[in-house]
Design a protein around this motif. Structure first.
Motif, PDB file in Angstrom:
ATOM      1  N   ALA A  64       0.921  -1.158  -0.084  1.00 13.29           N
ATOM      2  CA  ALA A  64      -0.163  -0.271   0.159  1.00 13.29           C
ATOM      3  C   ALA A  64       0.864   0.884  -0.097  1.00 13.29           C
ATOM      4  O   ALA A  64       0.476   2.575   0.096  1.00 13.29           O
ATOM      5  CB  ALA A  64      -1.318   0.195   1.099  1.00 13.29           C
ATOM      6  N   SER A  83      -0.705  -4.762  -5.441  1.00 15.41           N
ATOM      7  CA  SER A  83      -2.298  -4.386  -5.036  1.00 15.41           C
ATOM      8  C   SER A  83      -3.022  -5.235  -5.899  1.00 15.41           C
ATOM      9  O   SER A  83      -4.635  -5.264  -5.623  1.00 15.41           O
ATOM     10  CB  SER A  83      -2.390  -2.807  -5.394  1.00 15.41           C
ATOM     11  OG  SER A  83      -1.227  -1.907  -4.812  1.00 15.41           O
ATOM     12  N   VAL A 103      -5.997  -5.512   1.302  1.00 17.94           N
ATOM     13  CA  VAL A 103      -6.056  -5.485   1.837  1.00 17.94           C
ATOM     14  C   VAL A 103      -6.401  -5.528   3.443  1.00 17.94           C
ATOM     15  O   VAL A 103      -7.690  -6.752   3.730  1.00 17.94           O
ATOM     16  CB  VAL A 103      -6.575  -4.410   1.811  1.00 17.94           C
ATOM     17  CG1 VAL A 103      -7.036  -3.437   2.421  1.00 17.94           C
ATOM     18  CG2 VAL A 103      -5.984  -3.516   0.728  1.00 17.94           C
ATOM     19  N   THR A 127      -1.627  -4.071   3.075  1.00 18.51           N
ATOM     20  CA  THR A 127      -1.733  -5.171   2.105  1.00 18.51           C
ATOM     21  C   THR A 127      -1.033  -6.058   3.073  1.00 18.51           C
ATOM     22  O   THR A 127      -0.129  -6.096   3.650  1.00 18.51           O
ATOM     23  CB  THR A 127      -0.694  -5.019   1.343  1.00 18.51           C
ATOM     24  OG1 THR A 127       0.166  -5.822   1.116  1.00 18.51           O
ATOM     25  CG2 THR A 127      -1.335  -4.225  -0.319  1.00 18.51           C
TER      26      THR A 127
ATOM     27  N   GLU B  12      -8.294   3.271  -0.288  1.00 14.00           N
ATOM     28  CA  GLU B  12      -9.390   2.192  -0.279  1.00 14.00           C
ATOM     29  C   GLU B  12     -10.887   2.937  -0.031  1.00 14.00           C
ATOM     30  O   GLU B  12     -11.466   2.186   0.113  1.00 14.00           O
ATOM     31  CB  GLU B  12      -9.301   1.115   1.288  1.00 14.00           C
ATOM     32  CG  GLU B  12      -7.813   0.479   0.237  1.00 14.00           C
ATOM     33  CD  GLU B  12      -8.001  -0.349  -1.113  1.00 14.00           C
ATOM     34  OE1 GLU B  12      -9.268  -0.639  -0.930  1.00 14.00           O
ATOM     35  OE2 GLU B  12      -6.889  -0.634  -1.007  1.00 14.00           O
TER      36      GLU B  12
END
Lengths: 384, 98
Positions: A64, A83, A103, A127, B12
């Motif tokens: 991340a 990712s 994640v 992650t 996110e």
């Protein structure tokens, strides 16, 4: 072989925009990025290493990009963004098999009545691969570090070998900050979700009284986390003047009960770093201090008006400094005097590699001579 | 207003990043472009949903609409964007329906 032979155009880039953005991570400093690739399979990674060896292109694995010591900042390197390898492959009774780019919060949502217990403050974005590479701590230090829950690893090491490893060899990739290879996937131990949680807040007028209480709590072994707030942090967190600890229990011991009440109390420990940052304490450190020197060190910080919070059940503190403060170097000196370690949590990366102990450097170098003989992985970091 | 410190904790929350998994279309990516005054049409991939503002633990508002305006002022436009504006001017609707 070119990158275009390995990756589709959607999974590789050397545009200026990507190079600018991928030259940085949460450290907010520039490196030099040659391009970015987004692998989808272990086979692509294996081919990438052949390309890397032939062309002497160094690789920087990236989850991340939340590391704050420059672990993901490329030094004339190609960035390997993991990712897109974000599938949860299998959920068992007490284990889960995942790809490296999953994640953490997505994983824990999928686990429903179970959970992966190491939950760092970056849980919304970090992650699993990044957590393993950093051997990350969680907000509940009671559970230990990420490495404790790794059963098996799937990696491509720096020599380009695709390896499936069990517990005896995985340690060469846990906490190595991406210098030994790229983590492709992992089998992780998971636990049943713990529902009975309570909390207590204790106030003290002196650090020595506080440390005595912490030592007693450590022996009782039911505290998930013992969070420290010094005088300054206490006031900013909305507590009274004084030194405080916020204790989270895994049973009914605490006097704050009820899901909502406990959640409100615990919010404080996640928010304090942001509150201090807003007060211009932008440089946060993460030293480790042994038990016998804890009180001395906390007293020294308080005397020098360095605001501090931290995780006392693992003796990791977060003293906060304003930009360019000369106190940081004084703190490093003090740490050395007290047999502490500069990094208790966040690793060495690029920014603090000169603070690493020579014995640790030699140990890592020796292992990496076998795993990454050409020094292609995350060159310029940790010890190189 | 505090400046983005590039922690990445907003990523996110961004629907575009979640779909594409590319840092350059994340709020942090746009913040870096803002800081470095890079005016690129990639900004038009931002949906302007504003989730990043709510997700930021430091309370940073990147104001990406303003950044998009600045990018346009520099003459950088995407072909779809050009078409929508042209359609609006000539037909009053984004689809170009007479």
């Amino acid at each position: 072989m070119n990158l275009s032979d390995i990756f589709t155009s959607a999974n590789r880039s050397d545009t200026e925009v990507d190079k600018i953005i991928y030259s940085r991570d949460a450290t907010a400093e520039d490196g030099e990025c040659l391009g970015v690739v987004w692998p989808r399979t272990a086979e692509e990674l294996h081919k990438l290493f052949s390309y890397s060896r032939r062309n002497d292109v160094t690789l920087v694995p990236r989850g991340a990009g939340t590391a704050n010591q420059g672990q993901c900042i490329p030094q004339k390197s190609l960035v390997v963004d993991m990712s897109k390898m974000n599938k949860i492959l299998e959920i068992g009774d007490d284990y889960v098999i995942v790809q490296a780019g999953v994640v953490l919060d997505d994983l824990n949502r999928a686990l429903k009545d179970k959970f992966f217990p190491v939950i760092p403050y970056t849980h919304k974005v970090c992650t699993v691969g990044g957590m393993i590479a950093a051997n990350a701590h969680g907000l509940h230090s009671y559970y230990g570090k990420t490495g404790k829950y790794v059963i098996a690893l799937e990696v491509v090491d720096g020599a380009g070998r695709y390896l499936k490893m069990n517990s005896s060899t995985i340690k060469n990739f846990i906490g190595f900050e991406g210098t030994s290879g790229i983590i492709v996937g992992a089998k992780l131990r998971i636990l049943p979700k713990q529902l009975a949680r309570t909390a207590s807040i204790f106030k003290f007028n002196t650090v020595s009284a506080l440390v005595d209480k912490v030592m007693r709590l450590k022996k009782e072994n039911n505290a998930l986390a013992i969070e420290y707030f010094d005088e300054r942090a206490s006031v900013l967190a909305g507590l009274d003047q004084g030194f405080h600890i916020l204790v989270e229990y895994n049973d009914n011991t605490g006097n704050i009960k009820g899901i909502k009440e406990v959640a409100e109390a615990l919010e404080m420990k996640e928010k304090i770093r942001y509150i201090l940052y807003k007060h211009r304490y932008t440089q946060i450190e993460d030293p480790y201090i042994p038990d016998d020197k804890l009180a001395h060190f906390l007293h020294w910080l308080s005397k020098n008006q360095v605001p501090c919070f931290g995780h006392l059940n693992i003796n990791v503190l977060h003293p906060c400094f304003k930009e360019f403060s000369k106190m940081v170097d004084e703190m490093y000196e003090k740490l050395s005097f007290y047999n502490g370690r500069v990094s208790g949590e966040w690793g060495w990366g690029l920014k603090r590699k000169d603070k690493m102990l020579s014995a640790d450097i030699d140990k890592m170098k020796l292992k990496n001579q076998q795993l990454d003989p050409k020094n292609l992985m995350n060159r310029g970091k940790v010890y190189a | 207003m505090p400046r983005c410190n590039e922690c990445g904790l907003c990523k996110e929350s961004c629907p575009v990043f979640r779909a594409l998994k590319r840092e350059s279309v994340s709020p942090r990516g746009f913040a870096i472009l803002q800081k470095k005054e890079v005016y690129d049409k990639i900004i038009f991939l931002c949906s302007l949903c504003g989730n990043c503002k709510h997700a930021c633990p430091y309370g940073v508002d990147l104001d990406l609409l303003k950044f998009r305006e600045k990018v346009l002022e520099k003459g950088v436009e995407s072909s779809s964007n050009k078409k929508v504006i042209s359609n609006l001017r000539h037909t009053g609707n984004p689809y170009g329906v007479e």
